[in-house]
Write an enzyme that holds these catalytic residues in place. Structure first.
Site, PDB file in Angstrom:
ATOM      1  N   GLU A 229       0.889  -1.176   0.000  1.00  0.00           N
ATOM      2  CA  GLU A 229       0.000   0.000   0.000  1.00  0.00           C
ATOM      3  C   GLU A 229       0.908   1.202   0.000  1.00  0.00           C
ATOM      4  OE1 GLU A 229      -1.362   3.257   1.120  1.00  0.00           O
ATOM      5  OE2 GLU A 229      -1.963   2.372   3.043  1.00  0.00           O
ATOM      6  N   CYS A 263      -1.984   8.899   3.181  1.00  0.00           N
ATOM      7  CA  CYS A 263      -1.849   8.394   1.808  1.00  0.00           C
ATOM      8  C   CYS A 263      -3.112   8.649   0.993  1.00  0.00           C
ATOM      9  CB  CYS A 263      -1.552   6.892   1.823  1.00  0.00           C
ATOM     10  SG  CYS A 263       0.055   6.478   2.549  1.00  0.00           S
ATOM     11  N   GLU A 360       3.384  13.184  -5.098  1.00  0.00           N
ATOM     12  CA  GLU A 360       2.646  13.243  -3.837  1.00  0.00           C
ATOM     13  C   GLU A 360       3.265  14.304  -2.944  1.00  0.00           C
ATOM     14  OE1 GLU A 360       0.960  10.228  -0.434  1.00  0.00           O
ATOM     15  OE2 GLU A 360       2.917   9.766  -1.293  1.00  0.00           O
TER      16      GLU A 360
END
Length: 455
Positions: A229, A263, A360
């Site tokens: 993940e 996230c 990100e």
């Protein structure tokens, strides 16, 4: 002896120093976990369920203590830390109640007199976990893994070792056998040898894409299962019929929750051009009003980043985006104060190729992007190497669902921020990883899906 010292990101003061494990000590932990698996896999669902329920009770009892520890070590606002501990208890109770049904044998009609699929535990699982949800990230993996009959070892982030050892103690307090789960306080340099160890059968990692690539390569080389993940740059499409008050409330909380270090946080806001200016004006107003401060204060909206170096890296990304033509609407300046603080920041008029569009940004920085129409918004949302979460804000749920189905992500929510829920599978696609956590899909990741055929 090698040591690691945890640092309070709000004050930059030392918290506690921990001894690192030696190679021989790591081997002892892995050996014990392997031995424990031989007996643990034979325990009944009832026995495991009783222990998992007791673990939930430990989280209930030590709720405030654990919340304060998470806030101390990584700067999470205290109310959000309390909610994290509550969620840990919820996960434990879910799997205590539902595992037997989730892993029930599945009959298959064939020419055999009896044939079915059964799900059996596989052994010792290595979990490599991040600091942003220091309790929950571990429990999200650990509760289903243990309930399935596996044992586990944890390589947690160095800056939350207090939380890591608290988790180990919590399981002991609940009555789990000590070798069932242990925290390996080692540096990242030891990960490869641990994965290669004969006692480890699989590995799960929550972290960055580069970390995922490294772990996947090592696991693949050794033919061991992995679940990853990884990061995300979640796109939220604000359609032209959206309620702007609701949309900007969601955007503000989504970007500042956990100090922007999530996230699945909303990161890229793709707004149809007819409401773009109105959205941006109201969003700026709400981001400006959000209070940055001491994470132990009850009225703090967002606190510091987890480490000063992470704050500095985020600022570099903001400056790079501005140099590429992005427009700074709010924030963007490192405050003159002690601690890893960074202000709520809005970057607007972003396009593909800019840092804040492509990468990100793990902190309280929002990227706002203008779309010509719904089709263009979907194209912009999918123009990303990431595919973890996504969302649509609209007054028309049918329209929202239609858009959500076209978004390339493991999770797509309409009129709600993406959250993990034990009843639903959680994970990503593209460079956001593979495999699933939670629900029946997640618990089966670390089981042997075995066919039984009887003539």
């Amino acid at each position: 002896m090698s040591t690691i010292t945890t640092i309070n990101p709000a004050t930059e003061t030392s918290i506690k120093t921990y001894n690192r494990l030696t190679e021989s000590e790591v081997e002892e932990h892995l050996e014990r976990a392997g031995t424990a698996f031989k007996s643990w896999k034979k325990t009944s669902f009832t026995e495991r369920s009783n222990l998992m329920t007791k673990l939930a009770e430990v989280f209930d009892k030590r709720h405030e203590e654990y919340a304060q520890l998470a806030t101390l070590e990584m700067g999470k606002p205290i109310e959000q830390a309390r909610k994290e501990i509550e969620k840990c208890a919820k996960i434990c109770r879910y799997y205590a109640e539902h595992t037997e049904a989730l892993l029930a044998n599945e009959p298959v009609k064939t020419e055999a007199s009896k044939s079915y699929v059964t799900f059996q535990p596989i052994g010792v699982i290595l979990a490599i976990m991040p600091w942003n949800f220091p309790f929950y990230q571990v429990i999200r993996f650990l509760a289903p893994a243990l309930m399935a009959g596996n044992t586990a070892v944890l390589k947690h982030a160095s800056n939350v070792q207090g939380c890591a050892f608290a988790l180990e103690e919590a399981l002991h307090e609940a009555g789990f056998p000590k070798a069932i789960f242990s925290n390996l306080n080692v540096s990242s340099d030891h990960v490869e040898s641990i994965i290669e160890n004969k006692h480890i059968v699989a590995v799960t990692l929550t972290g960055s894409a580069p970390a995922g690539q490294s772990v996947a390569a090592i696991a693949g080389k050794n033919l061991k299962k992995s679940v990853l993940e990884l990061g995300g740059s979640d796109a939220y499409i604000i359609l032209d019929d959206a309620d702007l008050e609701e949309a900007t409330d969601l955007a503000t909380y989504g970007r500042l929750q956990n100090n922007g270090q999530t996230c699945i946080a909303a990161k890229r806001f793709i707004v149809l051009d007819v409401i773009y200016n109105d959205f941006l004006e109201l969003f700026k107003e709400k981001m400006t009003a959000a209070k940055m401060g001491d994470p132990t204060d009850e009225d703090t909206y967002y606190g510091p980043l987890a480490r000063v170096d992470l704050r500095d890296e985020l600022h570099e990304q903001v400056e790079k985006t501005i140099s590429q033509g992005g427009k700074l609407i709010l924030g963007g300046t490192i405050p003159d104060r002690i601690g890893a603080y960074y202000p709520a920041t809005i970057l607007a008029d972003l396009e593909p190729g800019m840092e804040a569009f492509d990468e990100e940004l793990f902190g309280p920085v929002a990227s706002v992007i203008k779309a010509k129409d719904e089709k263009h918004a979907i194209e912009l949302a999918n123009n990303s190497k990431f595919g973890l979460g996504s969302g649509v804000i609209t007054k028309n749920n049918i329209r929202g669902e239609k858009v959500a189905l076209q978004l390339e992500a493991g999770n797509s929510f309409v009129n709600k921020l993406v959250v993990s829920d034990p009843r639903m599978p959680f994970g990503g696609i593209k460079t956001s990883g593979y495999g699933r956590e939670l629900s029946g899909y997640g618990i089966r990741e670390f089981t042997n899906t075995k066919s039984i055929w009887i003539n």
